[in-house]
Design an enzyme around this catalytic site. Structure first.
Site, mmCIF file in Angstrom:
data_model
loop_
_atom_site.group_PDB
_atom_site.id
_atom_site.type_symbol
_atom_site.label_atom_id
_atom_site.label_comp_id
_atom_site.label_asym_id
_atom_site.label_seq_id
_atom_site.Cartn_x
_atom_site.Cartn_y
_atom_site.Cartn_z
ATOM 1 N N CYS A 39 0.839 -1.195 0.000
ATOM 2 C CA CYS A 39 0.000 0.000 0.000
ATOM 3 C C CYS A 39 0.879 1.251 0.000
ATOM 4 O O CYS A 39 1.474 1.567 -1.027
ATOM 5 C CB CYS A 39 -0.994 -0.047 1.152
ATOM 6 S SG CYS A 39 -2.476 0.901 0.759
ATOM 7 N N HIS A 83 -3.605 -5.185 0.389
ATOM 8 C CA HIS A 83 -3.039 -5.703 1.643
ATOM 9 C C HIS A 83 -3.072 -7.231 1.679
ATOM 10 O O HIS A 83 -3.994 -7.816 2.263
ATOM 11 C CB HIS A 83 -3.822 -5.153 2.835
ATOM 12 C CG HIS A 83 -3.582 -3.704 3.078
ATOM 13 N ND1 HIS A 83 -2.549 -3.235 3.851
ATOM 14 C CD2 HIS A 83 -4.219 -2.608 2.592
ATOM 15 C CE1 HIS A 83 -2.570 -1.915 3.874
ATOM 16 N NE2 HIS A 83 -3.573 -1.512 3.109
ATOM 17 N N GLU A 91 -1.421 -9.175 3.452
ATOM 18 C CA GLU A 91 -1.207 -9.747 4.795
ATOM 19 C C GLU A 91 -2.501 -10.246 5.434
ATOM 20 O O GLU A 91 -2.478 -11.106 6.307
ATOM 21 C CB GLU A 91 -0.514 -8.728 5.713
ATOM 22 C CG GLU A 91 -1.337 -7.508 6.135
ATOM 23 C CD GLU A 91 -1.251 -6.336 5.154
ATOM 24 O OE1 GLU A 91 -0.954 -6.575 3.962
ATOM 25 O OE2 GLU A 91 -1.492 -5.190 5.582
HETATM 26 N N1 GLN Z 1 -2.046 6.796 2.716
HETATM 27 C C1 GLN Z 1 -2.094 6.007 1.526
HETATM 28 C C2 GLN Z 1 -3.438 6.107 0.838
HETATM 29 O O1 GLN Z 1 -4.400 6.487 1.434
HETATM 30 C C3 GLN Z 1 -1.755 4.563 1.794
HETATM 31 C C4 GLN Z 1 -2.778 3.845 2.588
HETATM 32 C C5 GLN Z 1 -2.284 2.566 3.204
HETATM 33 O O2 GLN Z 1 -1.074 2.314 3.207
HETATM 34 N N2 GLN Z 1 -3.176 1.746 3.727
HETATM 35 O O3 GLN Z 1 -3.548 5.774 -0.317
#
Ligand code: GLN
Length: 537
Positions: free
Chosen positions: A384, A510, A512
């Site tokens: 992310c 994600h 994970e």
């Molecule tokens: N802050 C970033 C976004 O909103 C990444 C979000 C995250 O890593 N979950 O896109």
């Protein structure tokens, strides 16, 4: 309502005793006997969900397939059991009150005075009982967040008590997790806090069926007798939960050995039968006999709190189990990293992982780490925000675009290589408004991602507002940053990879959240393998 049984897991004396793992282990042990289970977490806080809470205070926000932002215990449920977990498995005071107040405004209560009992407790019970309508559910396990005696959890404890009235005492089992502290000088064990905590539960009308006692040494028989005498809990249902340094994945076996399953089945009115725990025994064998070790740096801004990156750490362990190895986690606070100390911090790690995150703090350290990994060909996995960092670093140092950035950190950047998702442009409210939950993605052939999944499609969970900026797609591709996955329509970039590098993978989703100890997530699995191989070189 069929013959569904309800197990409630409460906690006493203090928090952080491992109630989530205890509830999950109960799920594991019942599933090992062939019972179909469901798991619910009820949380006394007033937030609608965990999505608006800081990881510093509350730990990781766990995301389900259907996009709920929940407490991290739901992650344990998914890792330990096969129960299907979604929005409805997480119940908070905020949700319950919101629902009741909406009903009141509609006039559904027909002029009645709306009260904690019965209206709030009815709504809590409805959200737990809803699982009894699922086909095949034998037991619903509900973990009650907080500690018995807290003001906030009273309606939940009261709702649990009312189950006795609603479904019959024989269909409800109360498990209470407490602490037996040890006075260090004399090594003396103390049962008084447990006695008081059980008394507290009894004041609410609940007599526990089973006591799980966290302690540092085996429980002497005379102590078990004493606890039984003071609490009315049968001798065989007082189960020591010894806090040795075992992996959390050995806890179901430890509970089994201490007699928890026997006590549980008896309290549930089920005949005793042996369980199928082979896979847990095999896992324990792997955990205790690693053939190698690899050092992985996890670089994040919430590093101080052990629970902030819970699922990431677990997924790394799963990947190590798959590779019959052990992971040594090197946790680095990104705010302490600079171009000048990067070498001394990262020179002897075999892999670098940058997890998700929000806000500008610590970004420079992460960019320096991505640069170091790229240039030194150290396996890198960006999740992310970790993928967005990879894009920013590449723009600055390979494409030579000074001040390239994400619009999240620099709205005026001349090269906004990461920008707000279009659907996010007009959203101001913070709760539940990100791009959330599972989306399918198209994997591009001839990528590490394709090799990992062995498929041209994936489905992974998301939680973000920003995204790779498509305006620059061609520039990146021409200069060696591969696009490895897009949304099914090809529009949004979901993954990038470094070319001329053994393992440099960034994903906007994600992974994970979908790893478990028996089936390591394919990207984590290959990342750990690359790290083990990097070490050999
Ligand atoms: N802050 C970033 C976004 O909103 C990444 C979000 C995250 O890593 N979950 O896109």
């Amino acid at each position: 309502m069929g013959n569904v049984k309800y197990v409630f897991v409460s906690g006493g004396v203090c928090s952080s005793l491992g109630k989530g793992i205890a509830a999950s282990s109960i799920g594991t042990l019942l599933e090992s006997r062939g019972y179909k289970i469901q798991m619910v977490k009820v949380d006394p806080y007033i937030n609608i969900d965990a999505g608006t809470m800081s990881p510093f205070q509350h730990g990781e926000v766990y995301v389900t397939d259907d996009g709920a932002e929940t407490d991290l215990d739901l992650g344990n449920y998914e890792r330990f059991t096969t129960a299907s977990i979604s929005k409805r498995n997480s119940v908070t005071t905020g949700q319950v009150y919101q629902e009741v107040i909406e009903r009141e405004r509609r006039g559904d209560y027909l002029g009645k005075c709306v009260q904690v009992i019965p209206h709030i407790t009815d709504e809590i019970k409805r959200r737990i009982m809803v699982f009894s309508k699922d086909a095949d559910v034998d037991v619903v396990i509900t973990e009650i967040g907080g500690t018995v005696g807290d003001i906030e959890s009273v309606p939940f404890i009261e709702a649990a008590r009312q189950f006795i009235f609603d479904v019959g005492r024989e269909n409800v089992v109360f498990v209470h997790l407490t602490l037996i502290p040890e006075l260090s000088a004399a090594g003396e064990l103390k049962t008084k806090p447990t006695q008081h905590s059980v008394q507290r539960l009894m004041e609410y009308g609940i007599l526990p069926d089973i006591l799980l006692c966290r302690m540092n040494q085996p429980m002497p028989d005379d102590m078990r007798h004493k606890l039984s005498l003071f609490t009315n809990v049968p001798f065989d249902s007082i189960i020591p939960a010894i806090s040795t340094k075992v992996s959390i994945y050995e806890i179901p076996l430890a509970y089994e050995k201490q007699g928890l399953t026997k006590a549980l089945l008896k309290s549930l009115g089920f005949a005793y039968k042996e369980g199928k725990l082979d896979k847990w025994h095999n896992l324990s064998e792997v955990i205790n006999n690693p053939k190698g070790e690899t050092k992985i740096a996890v670089i994040g801004k919430y590093i101080k709190l052990q629970d902030s990156y819970k699922s990431i750490y677990e997924a790394l362990h799963h990947a190590a189990f798959y590779n019959c190895a052990k992971i040594k986690l090197v946790k680095i606070d990104s705010e302490t990293l600079t171009e000048s100390n990067i070498e001394e911090n990262l020179q002897d790690v075999d892999g670098i992982l940058i997890p998700g995150g929000f806000g500008e703090r610590g970004i420079d350290g992460k960019i320096a780490a991505a640069k170091y990994a790229r240039e030194h060909k150290i396996p890198y996995f960006g999740i992310c925000l970790g993928m967005q960092i990879m894009v920013i670093e590449y723009a600055r140092n390979v494409l030579g675009w000074e001040n390239a950035n994400s619009k999240e950190f620099d709205p005026e950047s001349p090269y906004p290589v990461v920008a707000l998702l279009e659907e996010q442009q007009y959203i101001d409210a913070k709760g539940g408004t990100m791009r959330l939950g599972a989306y399918r993605g198209k994997i591009i052939p001839d990528t590490l991602l394709y090799k990992a999944y062995g498929s041209s499609e994936l489905s992974e969970r998301h939680r973000h507002r920003y995204e790779f900026n498509n305006c620059y797609r061609e520039d990146f591709e021409k200069n060696g940053l591969k696009i490895a996955c897009t949304t099914m329509d090809g529009q949004l970039v979901e993954s990038v990879e470094w070319t001329n590098h053994p393992f440099g993978v960034g994903v906007q989703f994600h992974p994970e959240f979908k790893s478990n100890p028996f089936e390591a997530h394919p990207i984590f699995r290959d990342f750990a393998k690359a790290a083990l191989e990097y070490k050999k070189v």
